[in-house]
Each structure stands twice: as C-alpha cells, then as structure tokens.
Scaffold this motif. Structure first.
Motif, PDB file in Angstrom:
ATOM      1  N   VAL A 186      44.042  52.364  35.203  1.00  0.00           N
ATOM      2  CA  VAL A 186      42.871  52.601  36.057  1.00  0.00           C
ATOM      3  C   VAL A 186      42.802  51.429  37.029  1.00  0.00           C
ATOM      4  N   TYR A 187      43.105  51.740  38.288  1.00  0.00           N
ATOM      5  CA  TYR A 187      43.103  50.693  39.304  1.00  0.00           C
ATOM      6  C   TYR A 187      41.677  50.384  39.740  1.00  0.00           C
ATOM      7  N   SER A 188      41.374  49.130  39.740  1.00  0.00           N
ATOM      8  CA  SER A 188      40.149  48.612  40.331  1.00  0.00           C
ATOM      9  C   SER A 188      38.871  49.349  39.907  1.00  0.00           C
ATOM     10  N   PRO A 189      38.595  49.413  38.618  1.00  0.00           N
ATOM     11  CA  PRO A 189      37.385  50.129  38.185  1.00  0.00           C
ATOM     12  C   PRO A 189      36.099  49.522  38.762  1.00  0.00           C
ATOM     13  N   VAL A 190      36.161  48.262  39.163  1.00  0.00           N
ATOM     14  CA  VAL A 190      34.982  47.617  39.738  1.00  0.00           C
ATOM     15  C   VAL A 190      34.614  48.260  41.074  1.00  0.00           C
ATOM     16  N   ARG A 191      35.625  48.696  41.830  1.00  0.00           N
ATOM     17  CA  ARG A 191      35.376  49.158  43.208  1.00  0.00           C
ATOM     18  C   ARG A 191      35.212  50.662  43.342  1.00  0.00           C
TER      19      ARG A 191
END
Ligand SMILES: Cc1cc2nc3c(=O)[nH]c(=O)nc-3n(C[C@H](O)[C@H](O)[C@H](O)COP(=O)(O)OP(=O)(O)OC[C@H]3O[C@@H](n4cnc5c(N)ncnc54)[C@H](O)[C@@H]3O)c2cc1C
Length: 222
Positions: A186-191
């Motif tokens: 999961v790439y960049s869950p923050v964004r």
C-alpha cells in the motif's frame, strides 16, 4: 493452514495496525490457524549477541554462526529465540507486516531475522534456496511506504520496488527455503483518501481469502 504474522509497527492505530488486524480476522474467518509475533508489543529484543544462547561453545571469541550450530546441537537457544523458531517451524505461510524504513525492514524486524534465522537450524550445509529448511512453506511481505507508487517504478525517483525488496525476499526468505508470494504494497497510506484506505484494507482481505491458491514469484532477477 498455519499462518504466522510477524508485525513491526509501534502504533496499534496505524494503518499497519489496521492491515495486521485485517489479516488476523480474515484468515481466522477462513478457518486458518493464526499465530502472531507483534514485535513491539512483545518488546522483542533485536540485539544479536551472546544473549541469543544459553550455551557457550567458545567463551574467548564470539562467532555467532558457530554458537548457533552449537546451540542447535545442545538445545541452547535463549527462550525468546527458541519460541520464535518454533512458530517458524510450524507455519505454512508467514506474513511480515511492516512500514518500509530506509528501503528495508524496521530494525526490530531485522533484529528478529538476525537472531532467529540461525545457522544449523534454519539453513546450513546444502540447505538453502530450493533445498532450504523451509522448503514447501510460503512467505509474503505486506508493507506500506511513505512515497507514492510512481516513485517506486523503474526509473522513478526511488527506483524499482522489486529491486529494493530483493535483499529481503531473496536474501532472507528465499535463502532459507520459503516460496515467496508477490508482495502486497500500500503506497503512501498517509496521502490517500479515507475511502481509498478502506478499499486497500478490503483488497488485502480479498487477497487473503484466496491466498492458498497463489503461486510464488521469482525473486532473483532484478
Ligand atoms: C525511520 C523511517 C524510515 C522511513 N523510510 C522510508 C523509506 O525508505 N521509503 C518510504 O517510502 N517511506 C519511508 N518512511 C515512511 C513510512 O514508510 C511510512 O510513514 C509508513 O509506511 C506509513 O504507514 P503507517 O502505518 O505508519 O501509516 P499511518 O500514518 O499510521 O496511517 C496512515 C493513515 O491511515 C489511517 N488509518 C489507520 N487505520 C485505518 C483504518 N482502519 N481505516 C482507514 N484508515 C486508517 C491513519 O489514521 C492515518 O491517517 C520511513 C519512516 C520512518 C519513520
């Protein structure tokens, strides 16, 4: 299947924590037996030295692999290492859940490998790669990143994620004999949006419901 999930995140409310809980719930609901190693919650000691052993082969000069072989012959692994070895030995599928740190696994997980993947017990002699001790078992990396997916394509500013994962997938998992399944990233869950995060958790659960039918991937040629 017997599944072992090794989890390396400090914060239970993190997205990694959500992925960890999703995996446990989904796999148990599908009838699998799930064991976990929640490394921070266990306060797993990642420092590898004489503390790995209750036995001593050479008190004057510490060479870890010699001590590992001796401990294997004499039942001399420290209780925390022995407990993890036993979890490894009974699992059919091992999942590592972690955030990518410095293009690698967090130190606590690297320390788990340093201490638990012991010579004589998990590899050695002719037993590695396709003839490895854990031949027939499967392993899967489930990770998150800070950078977006485009940064991890070939030619992207961080480079191909498969090349970054090669030391883990080949140098650790395949080396001791695991068949490696495609990584779940999961790439960049923050964004991403809240809806996209929910969809990512659903996608993880959907993959796990069919995991026993998946074929391994090549982890050598990058
Ligand atoms: C030492 C260090 C080294 C690093 N090195 C790298 C590197 O080499 N490359 C790189 O790309 N990145 C790197 N990072 C960044 C790191 O990989 C990311 O911060 C991490 O992967 C994000 O995952 P998380 O679980 O911590 O996200 P979080 O910040 O915990 O979660 C993201 C969002 O998901 C939300 N969330 C939690 N649970 C749920 C739920 N059930 N449903 C929906 N949303 C939910 C959270 O509230 C939050 O808003 C590094 C970070 C550190 C600290």
């Amino acid at each position: 299947m017997n599944v072992l999930i090794v989890y390396a995140h400090t914060e239970p409310q993190s997205f990694n924590g959500a992925l960890f809980r999703t995996a446990q719930e989904t796999l148990r609901a599908a009838g699998h037996s799930v064991q976990t190693s929640d490394l921070y919650a266990m306060k797993f000691d990642p420092v590898s030295d004489r503390r790995n052993f209750t036995t001593v082969k050479n008190p004057d000069f510490f060479k870890q692999q010699i001590e590992e072989m001796h401990a294997n012959e004499s039942g001399g692994f420290a209780p925390d290492v022995e407990a993890e070895l036993r979890k490894l030995e009974v699992c059919d599928l091992m999942i590592w859940q972690f955030p990518l740190w410095w293009f690698g696994v967090p130190g606590i997980l690297k320390g788990w490998v340093d201490r638990v993947f012991a010579m004589g017990r998990t590899y050695g002699g002719e037993r590695f790669y396709e003839n490895g001790v854990f031949k027939g078992k499967r392993a899967l990396l489930s990770l998150t990143t800070g950078g977006p997916g485009t940064a991890y394509e070939k030619g992207g500013w961080n480079g191909d994620i498969h090349a970054i994962l090669r030391p883990i997938q080949r140098g650790m998992l395949r080396f001791v004999g695991f068949d490696v399944l495609a990584p779940h990233i999961v790439y960049s869950p923050v964004r991403i949006s809240a809806e996209e995060r929910t969809a990512a958790l659903d996608a993880w659960a959907n993959r796990l419901r069919r995991i026993e039918h998946e074929q391994p991937v090549e982890v050598g040629e990058y």
